[in-house]
Design a protein around this motif. Structure first.
Motif, short mmCIF file in Angstrom:
data_model
loop_
_atom_site.label_atom_id
_atom_site.label_comp_id
_atom_site.label_asym_id
_atom_site.label_seq_id
_atom_site.Cartn_x
_atom_site.Cartn_y
_atom_site.Cartn_z
N LYS A 1 0.66 -1.07 -0.02
CA LYS A 1 0.05 0.13 -0.05
C LYS A 1 0.75 1.44 -0.17
O LYS A 1 0.62 2.23 -0.73
N ALA A 2 1.93 1.03 0.79
CA ALA A 2 2.89 2.36 0.93
C ALA A 2 3.58 2.62 -0.38
O ALA A 2 3.50 3.76 -0.89
N VAL B 1 12.94 11.55 -4.43
CA VAL B 1 12.27 12.35 -3.44
C VAL B 1 11.74 11.13 -2.39
O VAL B 1 11.16 10.18 -2.89
N ARG B 2 12.08 11.34 -1.11
CA ARG B 2 11.61 10.37 -0.16
C ARG B 2 10.31 11.12 0.41
O ARG B 2 9.98 12.15 0.53
N HIS B 3 9.39 10.10 0.62
CA HIS B 3 8.14 10.30 1.22
C HIS B 3 7.77 9.56 2.49
O HIS B 3 8.32 8.35 2.53
N ALA B 4 7.35 10.14 3.42
CA ALA B 4 6.93 9.62 4.60
C ALA B 4 5.31 9.09 4.51
O ALA B 4 4.76 10.01 4.38
N VAL B 5 5.05 7.87 4.39
CA VAL B 5 3.66 7.56 4.05
C VAL B 5 3.15 6.70 5.23
O VAL B 5 4.00 5.86 5.83
N THR B 6 1.79 7.09 5.91
CA THR B 6 1.42 6.47 6.74
C THR B 6 0.33 5.56 6.38
O THR B 6 -0.55 6.06 5.69
N VAL B 7 -0.01 4.54 6.68
CA VAL B 7 -0.75 3.37 6.49
C VAL B 7 -1.58 2.93 7.51
O VAL B 7 -1.03 2.53 8.67
N SER B 8 -2.93 3.12 7.68
CA SER B 8 -3.77 2.66 8.67
C SER B 8 -3.35 1.10 8.91
O SER B 8 -3.16 0.32 8.14
N GLY B 9 -3.23 0.85 10.33
CA GLY B 9 -3.04 -0.52 10.85
C GLY B 9 -4.17 -1.55 10.57
O GLY B 9 -3.98 -2.70 10.76
N THR B 10 -5.26 -1.07 10.47
CA THR B 10 -6.57 -1.94 10.45
C THR B 10 -7.10 -1.93 8.99
O THR B 10 -7.31 -3.18 8.85
N ASP B 11 -7.05 -0.95 8.18
CA ASP B 11 -7.63 -1.35 6.70
C ASP B 11 -6.91 -0.89 5.60
O ASP B 11 -7.28 -1.15 4.46
N GLY B 12 -5.46 -0.65 5.97
CA GLY B 12 -4.59 0.03 4.97
C GLY B 12 -4.90 1.01 4.13
O GLY B 12 -4.17 1.34 3.16
N THR B 13 -5.79 1.96 4.72
CA THR B 13 -5.87 3.13 3.93
C THR B 13 -4.50 4.17 4.40
O THR B 13 -3.87 4.29 5.47
N ILE B 14 -4.41 4.83 3.22
CA ILE B 14 -3.10 5.80 3.32
C ILE B 14 -3.69 6.91 4.05
O ILE B 14 -4.52 7.73 3.73
N THR B 15 -3.09 7.22 5.24
CA THR B 15 -3.40 8.40 6.11
C THR B 15 -2.71 9.57 5.96
O THR B 15 -3.01 10.62 6.74
#
Length: 103
Positions: free
Chosen positions: A47-48, A82-96
């Motif tokens: 996902k990330a 370019v580096r990105h900090a990508v946060t992924v929900s731990g429950t459903d995989g949504t990019i937050t």
């Protein structure tokens, strides 16, 4: 247990890999580790990486999710460098979250 039978990563050995050197005293007030997300690390990496076109995941770790629970924080390298900090929900995989790093 005698030293010769102790695993090198066992607690109590100064400087052992994986051992955290805490200096806060009794540990009161220190942060607890983030809860492990229910989303697998492999799914989170996929996902990330997909959040950045042609991105490649450089690192991935569990972090506390706002409101409780666990999330995944990935550093994703784009094809443009370019580096990105990508946060992924731990429950459903949504990019937050998806924030560029370093300018």
């Amino acid at each position: 247990m005698p030293e010769r039978f102790r695993h090198p990563d066992a607690p109590g050995l100064p400087g052992a890999p994986g051992r955290s050197e805490r200096r806060e005293g009794s540990g009161k007030g220190g942060q607890a580790p983030a809860p492990l997300p229910s989303l697998s690390i492999g799914d989170a990496a996929g996902k990330a990486a997909a959040a950045v076109p042609d991105g490649k995941v450089e690192s991935l770790r569990a972090v506390a999710q706002e409101g409780g629970g666990g999330a995944w924080l990935a550093v994703v390298l784009g094809p443009d460098g370019v580096r990105h900090a990508v946060t992924v929900s731990g429950t459903d995989g949504t990019i937050t979250g998806n924030t560029t790093l370093g300018g």
